[in-house]
Write an enzyme that holds these catalytic residues in place. Structure first.
Site, PDB file in Angstrom:
ATOM      1  N   TYR A 140     -37.900 -36.246 -22.737  1.00 37.59           N
ATOM      2  CA  TYR A 140     -38.073 -37.637 -22.302  1.00 37.59           C
ATOM      3  C   TYR A 140     -39.024 -37.731 -21.111  1.00 37.59           C
ATOM      4  O   TYR A 140     -39.588 -38.778 -20.826  1.00 37.59           O
ATOM      5  CB  TYR A 140     -36.729 -38.290 -21.934  1.00 37.59           C
ATOM      6  CG  TYR A 140     -35.777 -38.480 -23.100  1.00 37.59           C
ATOM      7  CD1 TYR A 140     -36.155 -38.194 -24.401  1.00 37.59           C
ATOM      8  CD2 TYR A 140     -34.492 -38.953 -22.901  1.00 37.59           C
ATOM      9  CE1 TYR A 140     -35.290 -38.364 -25.458  1.00 37.59           C
ATOM     10  CE2 TYR A 140     -33.611 -39.126 -23.952  1.00 37.59           C
ATOM     11  CZ  TYR A 140     -34.013 -38.822 -25.239  1.00 37.59           C
ATOM     12  OH  TYR A 140     -33.150 -38.994 -26.273  1.00 37.59           O
ATOM     13  N   ASP A 221     -27.352 -29.236 -34.829  1.00 39.40           N
ATOM     14  CA  ASP A 221     -27.014 -29.838 -36.124  1.00 39.40           C
ATOM     15  C   ASP A 221     -25.567 -29.527 -36.480  1.00 39.40           C
ATOM     16  O   ASP A 221     -24.812 -30.386 -36.955  1.00 39.40           O
ATOM     17  CB  ASP A 221     -27.999 -29.413 -37.226  1.00 39.40           C
ATOM     18  CG  ASP A 221     -28.417 -27.947 -37.125  1.00 39.40           C
ATOM     19  OD1 ASP A 221     -28.089 -27.299 -36.114  1.00 39.40           O
ATOM     20  OD2 ASP A 221     -29.073 -27.448 -38.058  1.00 39.40           O
ATOM     21  N   ASP A 249     -23.443 -40.431 -27.885  1.00 35.59           N
ATOM     22  CA  ASP A 249     -23.181 -41.665 -28.644  1.00 35.59           C
ATOM     23  C   ASP A 249     -22.257 -41.363 -29.819  1.00 35.59           C
ATOM     24  O   ASP A 249     -21.351 -42.135 -30.132  1.00 35.59           O
ATOM     25  CB  ASP A 249     -24.489 -42.267 -29.178  1.00 35.59           C
ATOM     26  CG  ASP A 249     -25.095 -43.279 -28.208  1.00 35.59           C
ATOM     27  OD1 ASP A 249     -24.844 -43.145 -27.001  1.00 35.59           O
ATOM     28  OD2 ASP A 249     -25.811 -44.194 -28.667  1.00 35.59           O
TER      29      ASP A 249
END
Ligand code: NAD
Length: 354
Positions: A140, A221, A249
């Site tokens: 980011y 994953d 989340d």
């Protein structure tokens, strides 16, 4: 005790108003004095000043003991250039305050089992895990760009982590794990990413200083899948910025709603940044539908981590639990036979219980 309050955009002001109400009740009960100053960030700051993070906001936040934030962003500002978007303000304030460690607990209130999409036998009775996410580095914050190529365009975002960046966040995770169930899972993608291989090297070195803590490794994953298959296997998940963003989340949904979970961002200096993990939820903004519990839980985390007020933090958590026991629910956690209330009413009920 000096607080900077950033209400932000969308549902931000609605949920922060309830959090501020709770701070008022705690101040009275514990006879302490919080001085708070409201400052602008995100879309609200763009509308007023043209930039997502005005210098005045940075200054006031840096001179506070803690910063309480709602959420920023929304479709109104989606077309603005990347550096001037509301979310740029969020990334910059984290950097400015040096809060590199984002602590995101996913704790299940037993009353909300039915709001979770998982089966009860998978959830168990005591789901309580902590995601420790690196917050001021990685993809980011890496260099990003676009170029024209023969067949169209190419874009890139560079993910880079240095040894000190990894070791300081790893130490935070080990310290937290010491006070919990003494287990850390480092989540990465070391089968394909060089970054992840460096994370494994650094974290396994630090683990030698904490021999009583059990460290294991998992590809991201697989971790996404394991969170759904058997979330109780985790105690502390340590991971980088992007993986932590996504997994936290996912973990929040285990507990019923994004509207239930708070986060604390801390660094080497003493200023903490406290915010719900959800965004500005433009789809429900201004309708008194937002769940304020995540924002109120952010106050509990602030009292615990910035002001050492453990008893007051517990008061807030117990009050939330009692209100849920009575069957009160905002629409996102509504279930059969429950009593639906709006944002404001939920804030009032929790304040009364405190
Ligand atoms: P979101 O978290 O805002 O919403 C996702 C879904 O969850 C929506 O359906 C929303 O209604 C629901 N939801 C979220 N919080 C809720 C609450 N307290 N009570 C009830 N329901 C709730 O995520 P999004 O839709 O991806 O993003 C919307 C905007 O928020 C975007 O501009 C995004 O960039 C921004 N955002 C900001 C932050 C932040 O400020 N920390 C974090 C994430 C997203």
């Amino acid at each position: 005790m000096k607080l900077a309050v950033i209400k932000g955009d969308g549902i931000g002001p609605e949920v922060v108003n309830q959090a501020v109400k709770v701070i008022g009740v705690i101040s009275k009960k514990y006879k302490c004095n919080f001085q708070y100053q409201e400052v602008l960030m995100g879309g609200a700051a763009i509308d007023e000043t043209g930039v997502p993070l005005p210098d005045e906001t940075i200054e006031i936040c840096k001179n506070s003991d803690a910063v309480l934030l709602g959420a920023v962003g929304g479709p109104k500002w989606d077309k603005i250039s990347r550096n001037l978007r509301p979310e740029a303000g969020l990334l910059q304030i984290r950097r400015q305050l040096g809060v590199f460690a984002n602590l995101r607990p996913a704790i299940m209130f037993p009353q909300l089992k039915s709001a979770s999409p998982l089966k009860e036998e998978i959830l168990g009775n005591n789901l309580d895990l902590m995601i420790v996410r690196e917050l001021t580095g990685g993809i980011y914050f890496g260099e990003k760009n676009r170029e024209d190529i023969e067949c169209g365009k190419k874009a890139w975002d560079i993910m880079g982590y240095s040894t000190p960046e990894i070791s300081r966040i790893a130490k935070v995770a080990f310290e937290i794990a010491q006070k919990r169930n003494k287990k850390i899972t480092l989540v990465d993608k070391s089968n394909v990413l060089e970054n992840s291989r460096l994370w494994r090297e650094v974290v396994s070195e630090i683990a030698k200083e904490y021999p009583h803590i059990d460290l294991d490794y998992m590809y991201v994953d697989n971790a996404a899948m394991q969170l759904i298959r058997n979330p109780n296997q985790f105690d502390v998940i340590l991971t980088g910025n992007m993986f932590g963003d996504i997994l936290s989340d996912e973990a929040s949904m285990l507990t019923g709603s994004l509207g239930m979970l708070a986060s604390a961002s801390v660094g080497e200096n003493k200023i903490g940044l406290y915010e719900p993990i959800h965004g500005s939820a433009p789809d429900i903004a201004g309708q008194d539908k937002a769940n304020p519990i995540a924002a109120i839980m952010s106050v509990a985390m602030m009292l615990r981590y910035s002001f050492d007020m453990e008893e007051a933090a517990k008061d807030i958590e117990n009050a939330i639990s009692k209100v849920l026991d009575k069957g009160y629910r905002t629409v996102d956690i509504m279930g059969d036979g429950m009593i639906e209330v709006g944002t404001e009413k939920m804030g009032e009920l929790i304040s009364e219980k405190i």
